[in-house]
Write a protein that holds these residues in place. Structure first.
Motif, PDB file in Angstrom:
ATOM      1  N   UNK A 105       0.538  23.191  -2.355  1.00 55.47           N
ATOM      2  CA  UNK A 105       0.346  22.315  -3.519  1.00 55.47           C
ATOM      3  C   UNK A 105       1.401  21.219  -3.559  1.00 55.47           C
ATOM      4  N   UNK A 106       2.639  21.598  -3.293  1.00 55.67           N
ATOM      5  CA  UNK A 106       3.731  20.617  -3.296  1.00 55.67           C
ATOM      6  C   UNK A 106       3.483  19.545  -2.228  1.00 55.67           C
ATOM      7  N   UNK A 107       3.024  19.954  -1.070  1.00 64.27           N
ATOM      8  CA  UNK A 107       2.717  19.013   0.017  1.00 64.27           C
ATOM      9  C   UNK A 107       1.613  18.035  -0.402  1.00 64.27           C
ATOM     10  N   UNK A 108       0.543  18.544  -1.025  1.00 63.19           N
ATOM     11  CA  UNK A 108      -0.583  17.697  -1.431  1.00 63.19           C
ATOM     12  C   UNK A 108      -0.158  16.673  -2.474  1.00 63.19           C
ATOM     13  N   UNK A 109       0.539  17.122  -3.522  1.00 62.69           N
ATOM     14  CA  UNK A 109       0.876  16.180  -4.607  1.00 62.69           C
ATOM     15  C   UNK A 109       1.959  15.184  -4.179  1.00 62.69           C
ATOM     16  N   UNK A 110       2.814  15.590  -3.226  1.00 64.54           N
ATOM     17  CA  UNK A 110       3.828  14.660  -2.719  1.00 64.54           C
ATOM     18  C   UNK A 110       3.178  13.577  -1.861  1.00 64.54           C
ATOM     19  N   UNK A 111       2.300  13.975  -0.936  1.00 62.03           N
ATOM     20  CA  UNK A 111       1.680  13.023  -0.021  1.00 62.03           C
ATOM     21  C   UNK A 111       0.697  12.099  -0.737  1.00 62.03           C
ATOM     22  N   UNK A 112      -0.066  12.647  -1.671  1.00 66.35           N
ATOM     23  CA  UNK A 112      -1.070  11.837  -2.358  1.00 66.35           C
ATOM     24  C   UNK A 112      -0.532  11.200  -3.637  1.00 66.35           C
ATOM     25  N   UNK A 113       0.762  11.409  -3.913  1.00 69.23           N
ATOM     26  CA  UNK A 113       1.417  10.820  -5.093  1.00 69.23           C
ATOM     27  C   UNK A 113       0.679  11.207  -6.383  1.00 69.23           C
ATOM     28  N   UNK A 172      -9.506   8.029  -3.875  1.00 66.62           N
ATOM     29  CA  UNK A 172     -10.376   7.283  -2.972  1.00 66.62           C
ATOM     30  C   UNK A 172     -11.328   8.229  -2.243  1.00 66.62           C
ATOM     31  N   UNK A 173     -12.299   7.619  -1.581  1.00 67.52           N
ATOM     32  CA  UNK A 173     -13.235   8.404  -0.779  1.00 67.52           C
ATOM     33  C   UNK A 173     -12.502   9.139   0.332  1.00 67.52           C
ATOM     34  N   UNK A 174     -11.443   8.471   0.870  1.00 69.79           N
ATOM     35  CA  UNK A 174     -10.638   9.099   1.910  1.00 69.79           C
ATOM     36  C   UNK A 174      -9.920  10.331   1.369  1.00 69.79           C
ATOM     37  N   UNK A 175      -9.381  10.218   0.142  1.00 69.09           N
ATOM     38  CA  UNK A 175      -8.698  11.362  -0.485  1.00 69.09           C
ATOM     39  C   UNK A 175      -9.647  12.553  -0.628  1.00 69.09           C
ATOM     40  N   UNK A 176     -10.836  12.260  -1.121  1.00 68.03           N
ATOM     41  CA  UNK A 176     -11.828  13.323  -1.337  1.00 68.03           C
ATOM     42  C   UNK A 176     -12.216  13.958  -0.003  1.00 68.03           C
ATOM     43  N   UNK A 177     -12.393  13.140   1.025  1.00 62.90           N
ATOM     44  CA  UNK A 177     -12.768  13.645   2.348  1.00 62.90           C
ATOM     45  C   UNK A 177     -11.678  14.552   2.914  1.00 62.90           C
ATOM     46  N   UNK A 213       0.838  -1.208   0.000  1.00 62.32           N
ATOM     47  CA  UNK A 213       0.000   0.000   0.000  1.00 62.32           C
ATOM     48  C   UNK A 213       0.873   1.259   0.000  1.00 62.32           C
ATOM     49  N   UNK A 214       1.698   1.368  -1.022  1.00 60.15           N
ATOM     50  CA  UNK A 214       2.625   2.502  -1.105  1.00 60.15           C
ATOM     51  C   UNK A 214       1.897   3.836  -1.250  1.00 60.15           C
ATOM     52  N   UNK A 215       0.684   3.816  -1.744  1.00 60.48           N
ATOM     53  CA  UNK A 215      -0.042   5.058  -1.984  1.00 60.48           C
ATOM     54  C   UNK A 215      -0.676   5.610  -0.709  1.00 60.48           C
ATOM     55  N   UNK A 216      -0.681   4.854   0.342  1.00 61.85           N
ATOM     56  CA  UNK A 216      -1.331   5.302   1.561  1.00 61.85           C
ATOM     57  C   UNK A 216      -0.505   6.373   2.270  1.00 61.85           C
ATOM     58  N   UNK A 217      -1.185   7.257   2.984  1.00 68.89           N
ATOM     59  CA  UNK A 217      -0.555   8.304   3.795  1.00 68.89           C
ATOM     60  C   UNK A 217      -1.351   8.417   5.091  1.00 68.89           C
ATOM     61  N   UNK A 218      -0.729   9.017   6.087  1.00 68.68           N
ATOM     62  CA  UNK A 218      -1.385   9.180   7.385  1.00 68.68           C
ATOM     63  C   UNK A 218      -2.235  10.448   7.347  1.00 68.68           C
TER      64      UNK A 218
END
Length: 449
Positions: free
Chosen positions: A53-61, A151-156, A22-27
């Motif tokens: 923006x850099x933080x979002x695209x890095x964490x969410x890949x 994912x739904x989590x990403x959108x939330x 699950x490499x795409x997962x983040x806390x």
């Protein structure tokens, strides 16, 4: 024993498997915490947008992303990351995307106009940013690096973050506006200051020319007036023979007029000297009692004609004091002349006294007095109280200003008390021994004037 060791072992195995599968997962908690940190520590709009923006695209890949900031129905700022070339985002497309809180590419039917817009900008998700029910901008995010759907989590998470981003963005815009206003204000102040400086330079030139003219004109006028005053004085004293009573009154009027003109010229000369730095004190031993009596003698007739008493009170013995004769004489004359002029009933009492340190001179009258609200400005240049202006429209407002300067330059102290409608006290206190040492060069200038 197995029960105690199972839980820690399970945690370790979970971490390892998550890392592999699950490499795409983040806390989410860590993501939100870091986002808030970025939003609270950056106030420059471009820095805020870039770091967020850099933080979002890095964490969410995510491959790429764009912030579009809107103000006054037009695009204010665009900040992009990850694109080969910055997207040319049209405001008409922004307006269409602003109608929905979250637009997800994969949830739109083929042929939908919004799906076509997202495809044009290589966008997978668009988040609408709102501030107090006002449209503030868009957060446009591209595909994930893995090719997976959001994912739904990403959108939330994005829904939770959007209002915080908007608030931080608005603060940054306000700061930017303040900075722009400060720059505009500074530029305007500099421009106005430059204009004022230029105007001031012109005024100084005009002022210098005015002072030179006053000085020249005063010198030219003083010489013949001094002669006129001298000859009139000789006539009054009978040096040219006995004069009749009727003639005496005419000659005395002419003498008083000439005397006032000489005093006015002296005032103008002194103001001119102050402006050009040539106003110096030349102290010498003076018999103040004799000087005061000489000045009072010139005003005896004027006081008598008005039905006023003019009396002098002084001790029998009076030490000589060190002062500038011409300037102190002018101050004494000014104070007594004003008191006589502005007194209608009663009279004027001139007093002087001395101690081992100080000489005190006072002129007390029963005249019109000075209104309390005008007393503070009384010794200002060209200032005259309203009641004095009504009684004597032709006054210059220079006499008291010069008196103040003369006494202060002698290291003395002015005396002034007044009650409107009851009278005034004008005077000064001077040191018996002058603390002023005259520079020889200044003495030469004094002798020239």
């Amino acid at each position: 024993l197995i029960a105690f060791t199972f839980q820690p072992l399970r945690k370790i195995l979970t971490k390892i498997t998550d890392r592999i599968f699950f490499k795409e997962q983040y806390d989410p908690e860590a993501f939100l915490k870091e986002t808030n940190k970025i939003l609270s520590t950056n106030i420059i709009l471009t820095e805020l947008l870039y770091k967020t923006l850099d933080h979002i695209i890095q964490e969410m890949r995510i491959l790429e992303g764009t912030f579009v900031v809107v103000e006054d129905d037009k695009v204010h700022t665009i900040q992009s990351i990850g694109y080969k070339s910055a997207p040319d985002i049209k405001f008409e497309d922004v307006k269409k995307l602003s109608r929905i809180d979250i637009t997800v590419y994969d949830e739109l039917e083929e042929g939908n106009h919004l799906k076509n817009i997202l495809r044009k900008y290589e966008a997978s998700v668009v988040i609408r940013l709102m501030e107090d029910h006002q449209f503030a901008g868009l957060l446009i995010l591209g595909e994930k690096k893995s090719g997976d759907m959001f994912t739904a989590k990403d959108i939330e998470i994005l829904e939770i973050t959007a209002p915080e981003i908007t608030m931080a963005m608005q603060r940054a815009k306000q700061y930017e506006e303040i900075q722009k206003f400060n720059l505009t204000l500074r530029a305007e102040v500099m421009r106005k200051t430059k204009k004022l400086r230029e105007a001031n330079e012109h005024l100084q030139e005009f002022d210098k020319a005015k002072d030179e003219f006053i000085s020249m004109a005063s010198h030219q006028l003083r010489t013949p007036l001094t002669a006129i005053k001298g000859y009139l004085s000789m006539l009054l004293e009978g040096d040219a023979g006995e004069i009749k009573i009727g003639q005496y009154d005419f000659i005395n009027e002419a003498f008083q007029g000439a005397n006032k003109m000489v005093n006015l010229i002296n005032d103008l000369l002194n103001v001119s000297r102050m402006s050009t730095g040539k106003f110096f004190i030349d102290p010498m031993p003076l018999d103040m009692k004799k000087m005061i009596q000489e000045e009072m003698k010139q005003l005896t007739t004027a006081a008598r004609q008005k039905g006023l008493f003019l009396k002098f009170e002084a001790p029998a013995d009076m030490p000589k004091i060190e002062a500038d004769e011409n300037k102190i004489r002018q101050v004494i004359m000014n104070f007594i002349d004003n008191s006589v002029y502005y007194t209608e009933k009663g009279g004027v009492t001139v007093k002087c006294s001395a101690s081992h340190k100080d000489f005190v001179f006072e002129v007390r009258d029963t005249g019109i007095g000075v209104p309390k609200e005008m007393q503070q400005k009384l010794f200002a240049k060209f200032y005259r109280a309203d009641n004095a202006r009504r009684l004597r429209p032709d006054g210059t407002g220079l006499g008291l200003y010069l008196a103040k300067r003369v006494i202060e330059d002698h290291k003395g102290e002015l005396i002034f008390r007044s009650t409107s409608g009851k009278g005034s006290v004008f005077g000064f206190r001077l040191p018996i021994h002058s603390p002023i040492k005259v520079d020889p060069k200044k003495h030469e200038l004094l002798n020239l004037h």
